[in-house]
Design a protein around this motif. Structure first.
Motif, short mmCIF file in Angstrom:
data_model
loop_
_atom_site.label_atom_id
_atom_site.label_comp_id
_atom_site.label_asym_id
_atom_site.label_seq_id
_atom_site.Cartn_x
_atom_site.Cartn_y
_atom_site.Cartn_z
N TYR B 191 0.48 -1.42 0.07
CA TYR B 191 0.36 0.11 0.06
C TYR B 191 0.74 1.70 0.32
O TYR B 191 0.26 2.32 -0.66
CB TYR B 191 -0.95 0.01 1.15
N SER B 192 1.88 1.23 0.33
CA SER B 192 3.02 2.60 0.70
C SER B 192 3.05 2.58 -0.71
O SER B 192 3.69 3.71 -1.31
CB SER B 192 3.56 2.04 2.01
N VAL B 193 3.69 2.09 -1.70
CA VAL B 193 4.00 1.81 -2.31
C VAL B 193 2.88 2.06 -3.56
O VAL B 193 2.62 2.91 -5.02
CB VAL B 193 4.32 0.53 -3.59
N LEU B 194 1.68 1.36 -3.25
CA LEU B 194 0.52 2.35 -4.37
C LEU B 194 -0.23 3.36 -4.23
O LEU B 194 -0.58 3.71 -4.96
CB LEU B 194 -0.51 1.47 -4.31
N GLU B 195 0.58 3.83 -2.72
CA GLU B 195 0.79 5.60 -2.89
C GLU B 195 0.55 6.84 -4.21
O GLU B 195 0.24 7.32 -4.16
CB GLU B 195 0.32 5.96 -1.25
#
Lengths: 423, 363
Positions: B191-195
């Motif tokens: 999720y931190s990458v997808l942000e």
């Protein structure tokens, strides 16, 4: 005595001036006519005009920001959006006061959802901050600027406030800009980043595919209508049932039937493979693309084309063709110069019906259209039922309505609307 | 007695009678096998106990939009609504669902554990009462995938080892996470990458590698049908749908539980109900989400009960007679590698990423 009658107004039998009496009787007549169409008028008004009007109004209506945080909107007027710095304490003070009222009424998360359409992250910013702001006291806890930035550092970001200020107008063009792949920014209208542009593509595709569907309906329906119109009544009626039968079958059933027919393990491919026309590993792709949508929708809308064509062709006298031929016309000339022009009103009526129906079609493209065969209406449905961005959905709907009206107007200019007949 | 009083008495009597007749409530759910499981596990025993007639409405797919419209019109006709957790969060945000206090308004576990402890982390919103844990996972055709059946989520992206079509849902959620997982992103970083826009591009680039071999679905019944027809060799859908393809219809399909994404489904009560209807809805919720009732539902459908205390009570399928525990997404054997759906993330990023995803699809 006689002088008096001549100089005064002409009187009716009951002594009132004739003009007045006439006006009254005309008014009575109008009222009676109005009373007769009254029920229909009221019905149309309540069930059609008002709902559509209010839905269209949503495309510009944007009172929510100002209603939810009125003091903040007022305070932000003094803040220079281009300064690149966060606003001063007065804005934060106003914001906390607004938020405490909004949280009480559970309206702050709604505002977050609204602003999240414009800037990702607003939804959780409002939801999470709401839980903490609730505990603040608007008098005792001031000043608030640092406290809010402590709660979430986004409150110290000028961008956050710029979004609030940009979208705090009561009547906005923001939804319409979004609907044509643009966005409302502090610097005015700007294009969306390239990877978020989709709606213009869908509008163009919807128009293009609706035209293709209309055209293929004309090509298929014309011979059918011609045969129906020229057969003896008994046989024509029998064949008419075959045209109407699919019309009476559920839309979903017909669409799903096309799925069974067209898919790679479906009926058509199986037959072709069995006949050896198509290799087993090279089965045709006929569904989940534009072709699938065009085939299924052409079939579904075909009766709307056949019926007006048929009823117009029935009125064309066969003697005209015979007369043409007797004067030396070939079969083709007789058809092209005599029969075809007479049948144009039927084509016109059918085309308008099919085109307008297909431009707003939703369920068939959704089922057989895959990714390349979906229409703008599928996006409208998504925004109505899934993202809840009703403003954008309303703007898309308004544009679609306007496009249809413009095309109708163009049709009237080119072909003439009185040249359309349903029979 | 004057005529007027007589008339009044008649009116009063008929009002009283109509409120007696109105001992009924409308419960909204998803339809199909799922509604049937609720009918047998919750509705029938509740009607028997309380005498309330329950009307089923299969509108959960459009529940959020319809509730909003009802609320604006000031006429909410639904009493209890079954929605997925993400929708419950949105309804709560919009003020369309009422807040529920788990400890006072829900039944405690038989051993006395409070409801909030029994549900634990699954109470993802103040308005949401979880009912089942379901998962979105892959099924594959055992006869079409060669000698080594897929065992890893990344086999979905491996066209060389598993040539053929696969079906994925026509939306960003889940697909983006799987793509990143198979592009070398660690599970905790997804999720931190997808942000970031770069992360979103990375996920789309990975999906691009199989785009031509994907059939996109929008209804949960699509993948089971596509698998049964042999249109696709593997596809994602809800685990309960795959259970019925495998066990009830006996199709040559097997489950790939790897990287299944857990999600929740449960009840909300709309705001704007009259006191009387609200009390009835709360009474129903109290009954239908107790430990035994949640365990009962698992007799009819392979979704895991949301209460910890219900898990040991899960028995055999009511009609097929097979043990249900191994078919639960929460079964330790199936849950070796699971992925937890991040509600907060998608509440924020859904509008943005979904637009990008649809633009990518249309390209």
């Amino acid at each position: 005595m006689s002088d008096e009658t001549q100089s005064g107004p002409v009187l009716a039998a009951d002594g009132t001036p004739l003009k007045q009496s006439l006006a009254r009787s005309l008014r009575n007549q109008k009222m009676r006519a109005l009373a007769l169409i009254g029920p229909l008028l009221i019905f149309v008004l309540i069930s059609f005009v008002i709902p559509i009007g209010s839905m269209l109004f949503r495309s510009v209506e944007n009172g929510m920001v100002e209603q939810t945080i009125p003091l903040t909107v007022e305070a932000l007027k003094d803040w220079d959006i281009d300064s690149g710095e966060s606003p001063n304490e007065a804005v934060y003070q106003a914001f906390v006061e607004d938020m405490i009222v909004a949280i009480e009424a559970k309206k702050h998360t709604r505002l977050g959802t609204r602003l999240n359409y414009e800037q990702t992250g607003m939804s959780s910013l409002f939801r999470k901050s709401g839980r903490k702001i609730k505990r603040l006291d608007p008098q005792a806890d001031a000043p608030f600027k640092d406290k809010l930035i402590d709660i979430d550092k986004k409150w110290g970001d000028a961008q956050t406030w710029a979004v609030i200020k940009t979208h705090s107008v009561k009547i906005t063009n923001g939804y319409f800009l979004n609907a044509i792949d643009m966005q409302r920014t502090p610097e005015g209208a700007q294009a969306q980043p390239e990877d978020k542009r989709i709606l213009i593509t869908l509008f163009k595709r919807t128009l293009f595919m609706s035209l293709v569907i209309t055209f293929s309906c004309i090509m298929l329906a014309y011979p059918v209508a011609w045969i129906l119109a020229n057969l003896p009544m008994r046989t024509a009626n029998m064949l008419m049932i075959l045209v109407l039968l699919p019309f009476w079958t559920s839309l979903l059933v017909r669409t799903s039937a096309w799925k069974v027919m067209l898919q790679q393990q479906g009926v058509i491919n199986e037959v072709l493979v069995w006949l050896g026309i198509v290799a087993d590993d090279a089965r045709l792709v006929m569904i989940n693309n534009q072709l699938g949508t065009i085939i299924a929708m052409t079939h579904i809308l075909l009766p709307f084309m056949i019926l007006p064509m048929y009823s117009v062709m029935q009125t064309i006298q066969p003697t005209y063709l015979r007369a043409a031929k007797s004067m030396g016309a070939t079969n083709w000339t007789a058809f092209w110069r005599v029969y075809f022009p007479l049948s144009v009103p039927g084509i016109g009526a059918g085309s308008i019906l099919v085109f307008i129906l297909s431009i707003g079609y939703y369920i068939t493209p959704e089922i057989v259209g895959g990714t390349k065969g979906v229409f703008i209406s599928n996006r409208i449905a998504y925004h109505i039922s899934s993202s809840l961005n009703w403003g954008l959905a309303a703007a898309l709907g308004t544009i679609l309505l306007a496009v249809v009206l413009i095309l109708y107007w163009a049709y009237d200019k080119i072909v003439g609307i009185d040249n359309v007949k349903l029979g | 007695m004057s005529t007027k009083t007589k008339l009044l008495a008649i009116v009063a009597a008929s009002v009283a009678a109509s409120s007696l007749v109105a001992e009924e409530m409308t419960i909204v759910s998803w339809g199909g096998a799922y509604s049937k499981s609720q009918l047998r596990a919750y509705h029938e025993p509740y009607s028997e106990k309380s005498g309330v007639t329950i009307i089923n409405d299969d509108s959960s797919a459009e529940a959020v939009a319809k509730l909003r419209a009802m609320n604006e019109a000031g006429n909410v006709t639904w009493d209890v609504v079954d929605v997925v957790a993400a929708d419950a969060i949105r309804l709560c945000d919009e003020g369309l669902a009422m807040e529920i206090d788990a400890d006072t308004q829900l039944a405690a576990a038989p051993d006395g554990t409070s409801a909030s402890d029994d549900f634990g982390d699954l109470l993802v919103s103040d308005c949401f009462i979880p009912q089942i844990v379901y998962s979105t996972t892959f099924g594959y055709r055992t006869d079409l995938v060669g000698d080594t059946p897929p065992s890893n989520i990344c086999d979905v992206f491996d066209l060389e080892a598993y040539p053929g079509k696969r079906s994925l849902e026509k939306r960003a959620i889940n697909n983006m996470e799987w793509a990143l997982l198979c592009d070398g992103v660690a599970k905790d970083d997804v999720y931190s990458v997808l942000e970031t826009p770069e992360g979103q591009d990375q996920a789309l680039a990975k999906l691009d590698t199989i785009k031509d071999s994907v059939v996109w679905w929008s209804a949960g019944a699509d993948t089971p049908q596509l698998l049964a027809d042999g249109e696709v060799i593997m596809g994602s859908t809800y685990n309960g749908r795959l259970f019925s393809v495998i066990e009830e219809q006996k199709q040559p399909v097997a489950m790939l539980w790897d990287a299944q994404v857990f999600d929740l489904d449960g009840w909300i009560i709309p705001t704007g109900l009259s006191e009387e209807r609200k009390a009835r809805a709360l009474d129903y919720i109290m009954f239908a989400t107790d430990t035994q009732r949640l365990a009962d539902q698992a007799k009819y459908i392979s979704y895991g009960p949301a209460r910890k205390s219900s898990a040991p009570l899960v028995g055999k399928h009511a009609d097929l007679g097979i043990d249900m525990a191994p078919h639960m997404p929460t079964d330790p054997e199936n849950a070796k590698n699971t992925f937890l759906y991040n509600y907060e993330f998608w509440a924020d990023y859904r509008d943005d990423i979904e637009t990008k995803f649809q633009a990518w699809l249309a390209k």
